[in-house]
Design an enzyme around this catalytic site. Structure first.
Site, PDB file in Angstrom:
ATOM      1  N   ASP A   1      -5.775  -3.734  -2.408  1.00  0.00           N
ATOM      2  CA  ASP A   1      -4.767  -3.407  -1.395  1.00  0.00           C
ATOM      3  C   ASP A   1      -4.127  -4.660  -0.794  1.00  0.00           C
ATOM      4  O   ASP A   1      -4.814  -5.551  -0.297  1.00  0.00           O
ATOM      5  CB  ASP A   1      -5.428  -2.583  -0.290  1.00  0.00           C
ATOM      6  CG  ASP A   1      -4.423  -1.868   0.590  1.00  0.00           C
ATOM      7  OD1 ASP A   1      -3.609  -2.546   1.237  1.00  0.00           O
ATOM      8  OD2 ASP A   1      -4.449  -0.628   0.623  1.00  0.00           O
TER       9      ASP A   1
ATOM     10  N   SER B   1       0.837  -1.198   0.000  1.00  0.00           N
ATOM     11  CA  SER B   1       0.000   0.000   0.000  1.00  0.00           C
ATOM     12  C   SER B   1       0.877   1.255   0.000  1.00  0.00           C
ATOM     13  O   SER B   1       1.714   1.416  -0.882  1.00  0.00           O
ATOM     14  CB  SER B   1      -0.962  -0.047   1.186  1.00  0.00           C
ATOM     15  OG  SER B   1      -2.039   0.827   1.015  1.00  0.00           O
TER      16      SER B   1
END
Length: 259
Positions: free
Chosen positions: A158, A46
């Site tokens: 993610d 991320s």
């Protein structure tokens, strides 16, 4: 750990997710550079993947901060009605062209591993070869805010969903590992969970925190700026504050560690 022991060692850096809180990673990098310490391998997820990608591409501290300040997070004309997310992640691609010189992992100056979650297969995938931008985008595509990214016919989101502290690719490959965990939590009041977006953000934070806890003992040095809990994940106003918190905390921990 004496500084001279880091000479001729393979130093790895693991960078967690955390949204804007991940600017603490840049603060750590500044503290390391000021001591002449340069990791040669980075594993990130991320926000940590984005910071790691910029660092592996040779970006300066100032350039890394500028990337996050100039890249819009919640831009109204990025809203999508045709994809499973509020904002179309693919529309962020032009910003990568403006800040990255490398377009493939093999063109980077350092080894970079990026983790993203394969939504269809329900498993984490570790990218370190081939096209660079799509895995970076996917690694930071936090649902339901950002739409998944299509890579080779699979949908990715993610990486923190499955692994918010991807130390595994560095274990066995590095002599020393430094970790920075930017998803620290704090208790909140009922007044802070009033909307669907707020409860989604809170649930995501709890999920990211839970899957990292059992691995935080692995690095030789762990940086966890607890004060980051006061910064909102998607609030760009917190960029400078998170950077300073990461820098200050890293300075204290490095001074202790290097004695």
């Amino acid at each position: 750990m004496k500084p001279e022991r880091l000479i001729n060692t393979t130093l790895g850096l693991v960078l967690s997710g955390g949204g804007v809180k991940g600017m603490a990673h840049i603060g750590l990098l500044k503290a390391l550079e000021q001591r002449g310490i340069y990791p040669s391998q980075i594993s990130g997820v991320s926000a940590g993947a984005l910071v790691g990608g910029l660092y592996a591409d040779g970006a300066s501290i100032e350039e890394m901060l500028l990337f996050f300040k100039e890249t819009p997070l919640l831009k109204y004309n990025f809203v999508t009605l045709n994809k499973p997310g509020l904002f179309d992640t693919d529309k962020y691609l032009p910003f990568f062209d403006d800040f990255f010189t490398a377009h493939r992992f093999e063109e980077l100056d350092k080894r970079l591993v990026v983790v993203a979650t394969n939504l269809l297969k329900g498993e984490p995938v570790y990218f370190e070869k081939g096209e660079l931008f799509a895995p970076l985008l996917a690694s930071a595509a936090l649902p339901p805010v950002f739409s998944p990214v299509s890579i080779d016919g699979q949908l990715f989101a993610d990486g923190g969903i499955m692994n918010n502290f991807p130390v595994e690719p560095l274990a066995g490959a590095c002599d020393v590992i430094i970790g920075c965990y930017a998803s620290s939590m704090k208790e909140v009041g009922k007044g802070q969970i009033k909307s669907a977006l707020q409860i989604s953000q809170r649930a995501n934070l709890l999920m990211l925190h839970a899957n990292a806890m059992d691995k935080l003992h692995i690095p030789d040095l762990l940086i966890v700026p607890e004060e980051l809990g006061n910064i909102k994940v998607l609030d760009k106003k917190g960029i400078d504050k998170a950077f300073v918190l990461g820098y200050d905390h890293a300075n204290r921990k490095l001074d202790e560690w290097l004695q």
